[in-house]
Design an enzyme around this catalytic site. Sequence first.
Site, PDB file in Angstrom:
ATOM      1  CB  CYS A  57      74.288  96.223  -9.196  1.00 32.62           C
ATOM      2  SG  CYS A  57      73.645  94.873  -8.185  1.00 32.62           S
ATOM      3  CB  CYS A  66      76.529  93.719 -11.003  1.00 30.63           C
ATOM      4  SG  CYS A  66      75.535  92.323 -10.420  1.00 30.63           S
ATOM      5  CG  ASP A  67      78.292  89.950  -7.327  1.00 27.81           C
ATOM      6  OD1 ASP A  67      77.985  91.047  -6.817  1.00 27.81           O
ATOM      7  OD2 ASP A  67      77.882  88.865  -6.896  1.00 27.81           O
ATOM      8  CB  CYS A  83      73.720  92.655  -3.061  1.00 28.78           C
ATOM      9  SG  CYS A  83      72.783  92.174  -4.536  1.00 28.78           S
ATOM     10  CB  SER A 136      75.647  84.159  -3.671  1.00 25.64           C
ATOM     11  OG  SER A 136      75.388  85.461  -3.196  1.00 25.64           O
TER      12      SER A 136
END
Length: 616
Positions: free
Chosen positions: A105, A178-179, A250, A528
């Site tokens: 990511c 990333c998240d 992702c 998630s």
Amino acid sequence: MTVKMPALMPKKTTAKKKAPVAKKTAPVAKKKAPVAKKKAPAKKKKSAARRKKARYKPREFSAAVVDGDDRAPSRAMLYAVGFRKDDFTRSHVGVVSTWANLTPCNMHIDKLAREAEKGVNATGGKGVIFNTITVSDGISMGTEGMKYSLVSREVIADSIETVACAQGFDGLVMIGGCDKNMPGCMLAAARLDRPSVFVYGGTIMPGDHRGEDVDIVSVFEAVGRRAGGEINRLQLDAIEECAIPGAGSCGGMYTANTMSSAIEAMGMSLPNSSAQAAIHSDKMRDAMEAGAAVNFLLQKGIRPSDILCKEAFENAITMVIALGGSTNAVLHLLAIADAANVPLSIDDFTRLGKKTPVLADLKPSGKHVMADLVHIGGTVPLMRMLLKEGLLHGDCLTVTGKTLKQNINRSELKYPAGQDIISKFDAPIKKTSHLVIMRGNLAPEGAVAKISGHEGSSFKGTAKVYDSEEVAQKAILAGKVVAGDVVVIRYEGPKGGPGMREMLGPTSAIMGRGLGKDVALITDGRFSGGTRGFVVGHITPEAYCGGPIAVIEEGDKITIDAEKSEVRLELSQAELDKRLKEWQQPEPRYSRGVLAKYASTVTSASEGAVTDKYIP
């Protein structure tokens, strides 16, 4: 010398801010002077508004750090890192890089940061790159390390705030992959209220396994298929080796792509920034243009507080629903709104969800990946559709200095005829939101369910109770969870975990074993963006705080009703009260370190799990 360097954003109203529009003034003849005199109050009002906007100076904070004879030591330090003499007269822009070589990511973010720095420098500012942390949910998932994931959102925000204030940056370009990068950056932007632009690192391309698109969730589900005997070890190896082909976040409509789309819809990214592949030249150009954009914002005095109004958050929620986005968006948008002093609650998701359909056929519940949406035009054409239906507030200001509607109208992007990724309004994937805010005697303060429509609208089953994710995962993989069960995973909330881990491992194992339509899962943890199935998370109060989920016993009957928005333990109120009275709070799992500090300050999931809301 008085140095004005406020760290946090002042309280403000939440009225929409419209983009400034230049007005032509016709020449007035001398004989019309009396008329002009009558209009004087109106002109005075406009002048006052301009003076208020001008109070944010392009060098509001850097001047205090580098101007004057007494700041010579500061300038000397900066000469050593590449500053030239004229750089001390420019706005200083922090370029926040979340680069790390520990996750796909973020492995390319350093290149984007250098492009953003070029954009800043080429348009009159001075860019300074600095790093903050990232952790990988995909790698730490299902381990003790995942407890640090949501914590990292706060660390990222705190670290950006710390560096920006200490170094006197006038503006920021923030780049995340990333998240937790994205909401962490946005929390910092809202707190600091300095001209800021967010750049998404971009989506990953899908892997290819025997002609089929695969991604990280394919691997998680393959673990369940392996446990169920559907595939062998060599087949599992083949999937894991090809699922992640390179750089990018992702690939489905998981949390990273969800939050990037939300941030663009609320006006804090450049148009279509959320819908570009990480490896494409468009993403490099996006980063450079963001550097130029922040200089424009500095000159115009446009700050996050001019953009982040209630209507902007409603735009973000609408976009998340239309895309079939992650439940984590609820948690993160509540947190960002809190930092921006904008009143937002879980009930706003219910209100908007009643009129907003799910239109995108994207993973995890659909069949396409984000790269497919990028290929047909990205997010801007979808926003055009939503705007035309009256579902977006088009007059909200954005980081372009123009309104959302103006940005959309300037774009020529349209979806091609015959595409099957974005549905029309007369044939949606789901007529109302897939994000269902639930209450009931198991969640008196709220919970979040992800109901795509494939699972049905209700589930009644028998409780299988586990006090941690690891114990539940072992039971599922061992075949101890069967059709008709409701898996209860508790003591995984913000305080009890601590850290509110994502239950992707257990939900993927359920799907992989072919039980997706026959088993439900509820938790005070979260999910998630890759989770699918009949799941309810964010249950509040959490078990550690004495919520009803703490007193569920093995074999109890649980009903989940999406139509009534209710998750219910089938017990009499007297029996429930008796159990709650007898319950005793367990000892905290951590007494020192970052997790202990987090647990002592974090709020409930229904308040966004923030750590600075109730500081005395």
